[in-house]
Design an enzyme around this catalytic site. Structure first.
Site, PDB file in Angstrom:
ATOM      1  N   ASP A 187     -25.472 -32.051 -21.762  1.00 30.69           N
ATOM      2  CA  ASP A 187     -24.798 -32.389 -20.603  1.00 30.69           C
ATOM      3  C   ASP A 187     -25.739 -32.746 -19.445  1.00 30.69           C
ATOM      4  OD1 ASP A 187     -25.999 -29.765 -20.790  1.00 30.69           O
ATOM      5  OD2 ASP A 187     -24.277 -28.760 -20.344  1.00 30.69           O
TER       6      ASP A 187
ATOM      7  N   ASP B 265     -19.206 -17.397 -18.176  1.00 33.68           N
ATOM      8  CA  ASP B 265     -17.686 -17.394 -18.025  1.00 33.68           C
ATOM      9  C   ASP B 265     -17.159 -17.852 -19.689  1.00 33.68           C
ATOM     10  OD1 ASP B 265     -18.728 -19.973 -18.090  1.00 33.68           O
ATOM     11  OD2 ASP B 265     -17.594 -20.644 -16.061  1.00 33.68           O
TER      12      ASP B 265
ATOM     13  N   HIS C 297     -18.451 -20.604 -20.839  1.00 30.35           N
ATOM     14  CA  HIS C 297     -18.620 -22.197 -21.501  1.00 30.35           C
ATOM     15  C   HIS C 297     -19.663 -22.522 -22.411  1.00 30.35           C
ATOM     16  CE1 HIS C 297     -21.494 -22.205 -17.649  1.00 30.35           C
ATOM     17  NE2 HIS C 297     -22.344 -22.592 -18.766  1.00 30.35           N
TER      18      HIS C 297
ATOM     19  N   GLU D 138     -15.884 -25.790 -19.127  1.00 32.35           N
ATOM     20  CA  GLU D 138     -15.599 -24.266 -18.419  1.00 32.35           C
ATOM     21  C   GLU D 138     -14.118 -23.986 -19.045  1.00 32.35           C
ATOM     22  OE1 GLU D 138     -17.858 -23.262 -16.932  1.00 32.35           O
ATOM     23  OE2 GLU D 138     -18.269 -24.599 -14.936  1.00 32.35           O
TER      24      GLU D 138
HETATM   25  C1  F6R Z   1     -26.869 -26.477 -20.579  1.00 28.22           C
HETATM   26  C2  F6R Z   1     -25.737 -25.934 -21.258  1.00 28.22           C
HETATM   27  C3  F6R Z   1     -25.120 -24.696 -20.690  1.00 28.22           C
HETATM   28  C4  F6R Z   1     -25.947 -23.419 -20.575  1.00 28.22           C
HETATM   29  C5  F6R Z   1     -25.238 -22.164 -20.022  1.00 28.22           C
HETATM   30  C6  F6R Z   1     -26.201 -20.919 -20.219  1.00 28.22           C
HETATM   31  O1  F6R Z   1     -27.171 -27.537 -21.269  1.00 28.22           O
HETATM   32  O2  F6R Z   1     -25.361 -26.394 -22.109  1.00 28.22           O
HETATM   33  O3  F6R Z   1     -23.952 -24.448 -21.300  1.00 28.22           O
HETATM   34  O4  F6R Z   1     -26.494 -23.083 -21.999  1.00 28.22           O
HETATM   35  O5  F6R Z   1     -24.851 -22.565 -18.868  1.00 28.22           O
HETATM   36  O6  F6R Z   1     -27.340 -21.219 -19.203  1.00 28.22           O
HETATM   37  P1  F6R Z   1     -28.549 -20.404 -19.208  1.00 28.22           P
HETATM   38  O7  F6R Z   1     -29.355 -20.368 -20.481  1.00 28.22           O
HETATM   39  O8  F6R Z   1     -29.305 -20.705 -17.949  1.00 28.22           O
HETATM   40  O9  F6R Z   1     -28.090 -18.870 -18.853  1.00 28.22           O
END
Ligand code: F6R
Length: 250
Positions: free
Chosen positions: A63, A130, A132, A137
Site C-alpha cells: 500500500d 481495527d 485491517h 479497512e
Molecule cells: C502497511 C500495512 C498495514 C500495517 C498495519 C499495522 O503496509 O499493510 O496494514 O501492517 O496498519 O501497522 P503497525 O505495524 O504500525 O502496527
C-alpha cells in the site's frame, strides 16, 4: 491457519526471518509481498543481519498514501528504502505510486504486474487495531482488488505518530485488495503487543466477516500467524496453539 505464539518481539522477528530465508532458499527468484509499519521494522532489521541474497527477488508492496510523492519522508516508498531497499540489492521492486494522477489505471497495472511476475509466493502482513490488512479497512469487500480506499479516523489517528500532525495523514490510500492478498501462495501475518490482542482474537477466532477484514485469512490454504505473548493474550485456544507448535511434525 497455523498460529505460533512466541515470547517477545525479537522472537517474532527471528522466526519470521527464518521463514523468509527458507522461502529464498527454496526459490531464490521468489516474489515477495512486503508490508510497512512498526511491526515490520524489526523483521527487516533481522533480515539484514543475515547474509541473504535478494538479487533475484521481485517485491510488491501492499500500500501507499495517495497524494504523497515517493520522496516524502512519510511515504511508504521512503519507509521501504530506509528500512530495507537501501541496504541490500533486490532484483525488481514495485511500489504503488502515491503521486499517480490515474489511480484506477495505476491499480489495474499493479495487478497486471503481479500476475506477470507469476503471483506472490510469500506475503508479509501486519494487522491494524481495527482488523485491517494492508489498508483494507472494515467493510472492505473480501474479494477486492488493488484500488483507492478511504482510511478510518482510527487508522489516521493511529498512524499520526509518523506525521507532524493527525491532519497531515492522507485520507486516501492505494492498497492491494483482499482478493489480491488471498491469491498469495503463503501469507505470513505478524502481530506484536497488547494493542493488537483484540484484533488477533477477532481475526483468528471470530466470524469471517468484512467487519474484521483479516478474518478472511481463515479461508487461506496456507496462512501462518506469528504473535508475541501479549498479542496472543485474548486467544481462547492459546494453550492448544502452543501445544500444536511444540509438537509439530518434523
Ligand atoms: C502497511 C500495512 C498495514 C500495517 C498495519 C499495522 O503496509 O499493510 O496494514 O501492517 O496498519 O501497522 P503497525 O505495524 O504500525 O502496527
Amino acid at each position: 491457519m497455523e498460529i505460533v505464539i512466541v515470547d517477545d518481539r525479537a522472537s517474532v522477528h527471528r522466526l519470521a526471518a527464518d521463514m523468509v530465508a527458507e522461502q529464498l532458499e527454496s526459490k531464490p527468484a521468489s516474489v515477495l509481498g512486503l508490508a510497512t509499519g512498526s511491526t515490520m521494522e524489526g523483521l527487516y532489521a533481522e533480515l539484514l543481519t543475515r547474509a541473504l541474497d535478494f538479487s533475484a527477488v521481485t517485491t510488491f508492496n501492499l500500500d501507499e498514501y495517495l497524494g504523497l510523492e515517493a520522496a516524502h519522508p512519510c511515504s511508504y516508498h521512503s519507509y521501504m528504502h530506509t528500512h530495507l531497499f537501501n541496504h541490500a540489492e533486490f532484483g525488481c521492486i514495485h511500489l504503488l505510486d502515491g503521486a499517480t494522477q490515474e489511480p484506477r489505471d495505476h491499480c489495474l497495472q499493479y495487478e497486471a504486474d503481479i500476475a506477470r511476475a507469476g503471483g506472490i509466493d510469500l506475503q508479509l502482513l501486519g494487522i491494524g487495531v481495527d482488523g485491517h490488512i494492508a489498508f483494507n479497512e472494515p467493510g472492505s469487500s473480501l474479494a477486492s482488488r488493488t484500488r483507492v480506499k478511504t482510511l478510518t479516523p482510527l487508522t489516521r489517528q493511529t498512524n499520526a505518530r509518523h506525521f507532524p500532525a493527525e491532519e497531515a495523514v492522507p485520507m486516501h490510500v492505494l492498497t492491494m485488495g483482499i482478493g489480491t492478498i488471498m491469491e498469495a501462495r503463503h501469507c505470513l501475518l505478524l502481530a506484536l503487543g497488547k494493542r493488537k490482542a483484540q484484533a488477533v482474537r477477532d481475526f483468528v477466532e471470530g466470524a469471517v466477516s468484512a467487519r474484521c477484514p483479516a478474518s478472511i485469512l481463515q479461508m487461506h490454504p496456507r496462512c501462518t500467524v506469528v504473535v508475541d505473548n501479549e498479542a496472543a493474550s485474548k486467544l481462547e485456544l492459546a494453550p492448544y496453539y502452543r501445544f500444536v507448535w511444540a509438537n509439530r511434525p518434523q
